[in-house]
Design a protein around this motif. Structure first.
Motif, PDB file in Angstrom:
ATOM      1  N   MET A  13     -14.581  -3.999   7.571  1.00 13.59           N
ATOM      2  CA  MET A  13     -14.568  -2.937   6.569  1.00 13.59           C
ATOM      3  C   MET A  13     -14.317  -3.506   5.175  1.00 13.59           C
ATOM      4  SD  MET A  13     -12.229   0.499   6.306  1.00 13.59           S
ATOM      5  CE  MET A  13     -10.850  -0.127   5.374  1.00 13.59           C
ATOM      6  N   LEU A  66      -8.003   6.934   7.263  1.00 18.17           N
ATOM      7  CA  LEU A  66      -9.337   6.634   7.778  1.00 18.17           C
ATOM      8  C   LEU A  66      -9.827   7.779   8.650  1.00 18.17           C
ATOM      9  CD1 LEU A  66      -8.822   2.927   8.892  1.00 18.17           C
ATOM     10  CD2 LEU A  66      -9.809   3.749   6.738  1.00 18.17           C
ATOM     11  N   GLU A  95     -14.741   8.132  12.226  1.00 17.76           N
ATOM     12  CA  GLU A  95     -15.953   7.318  12.084  1.00 17.76           C
ATOM     13  C   GLU A  95     -15.634   5.947  11.502  1.00 17.76           C
ATOM     14  OE1 GLU A  95     -15.690  10.536  10.873  1.00 17.76           O
ATOM     15  OE2 GLU A  95     -16.808  11.448  12.534  1.00 17.76           O
ATOM     16  N   GLN A  96     -14.752   5.905  10.503  1.00 22.07           N
ATOM     17  CA  GLN A  96     -14.362   4.619   9.922  1.00 22.07           C
ATOM     18  C   GLN A  96     -13.633   3.759  10.947  1.00 22.07           C
ATOM     19  OE1 GLN A  96     -12.315   6.464   6.537  1.00 22.07           O
ATOM     20  NE2 GLN A  96     -13.519   5.123   5.186  1.00 22.07           N
ATOM     21  N   SER A 153     -15.940   2.315  13.449  1.00 21.50           N
ATOM     22  CA  SER A 153     -16.852   1.297  12.929  1.00 21.50           C
ATOM     23  C   SER A 153     -16.202  -0.082  12.797  1.00 21.50           C
ATOM     24  CB  SER A 153     -17.430   1.725  11.581  1.00 21.50           C
ATOM     25  OG  SER A 153     -16.448   1.637  10.569  1.00 21.50           O
TER      26      SER A 153
END
Length: 162
Positions: free
Chosen positions: A72, A107, A110-111, A114
């Protein structure tokens, strides 16, 4: 009385030496801490972060380590949640160790989903309530989590010493 000034390289040898780390503290949208399980440590639950490289600031380290450990790109602003001092531990770690814990914010699912973990460093990511974390973490590591979480919720900065 006369003082003798030493050149910086000599003077540095006479004062306490330290290594330093920096990391980002994240929660999910329900306010639950997000942590990574380290593959190499007796204190397995950690936040994205690591030791500072030469010439790197604590903030630069936290952002770099977050990218390396989760994939990220963190684009938030630096907000210090706490400083952590661990004294010299003899042969186990022959220098003081100083940490800077920054607020990574909240967060989305989805974050979190990922994140791409480096299997050489972390085997899994978990999200739990504070009560659930307390049941699975070492007391020393949980104390750090509790103090950083409280600093974030109150808008203060924690100082931790071990």
């Amino acid at each position: 009385m006369t003082s003798t000034w030493l050149p910086p390289a000599e003077y540095i040898k006479t004062i306490a030496q330290a290594t330093s780390y920096a990391c980002l503290y994240f929660t999910d949208t329900a306010g639950r801490p997000v942590q990574l399980r380290a593959t190499y440590s007796a204190e397995p639950w950690q936040w994205p972060g690591g030791n500072m490289d030469p010439g790197e600031s604590p903030w630069q380290c936290a952002v770099r380590e977050c990218l390396e450990e989760t994939g990220m790109v963190f684009e938030g602003e630096p907000r210090l949640l706490g400083t952590h001092f661990i004294g010299h531990q003899g042969e186990a770690w022959p220098a003081n160790h100083i940490g800077f814990i920054f607020d990574g914010g909240t967060l989305t699912d989805e974050q979190i989903d990922s994140f791409v973990l480096d299997p050489a460093e972390h085997s899994e990511l978990q999200v739990h309530t504070m009560e659930e974390w307390e049941a699975i973490m070492t007391p020393v590591n949980f104390d750090r989590l509790r103090e950083i979480d409280a600093a974030r919720r109150s808008g203060t900065v924690a100082y931790l010493e071990r």
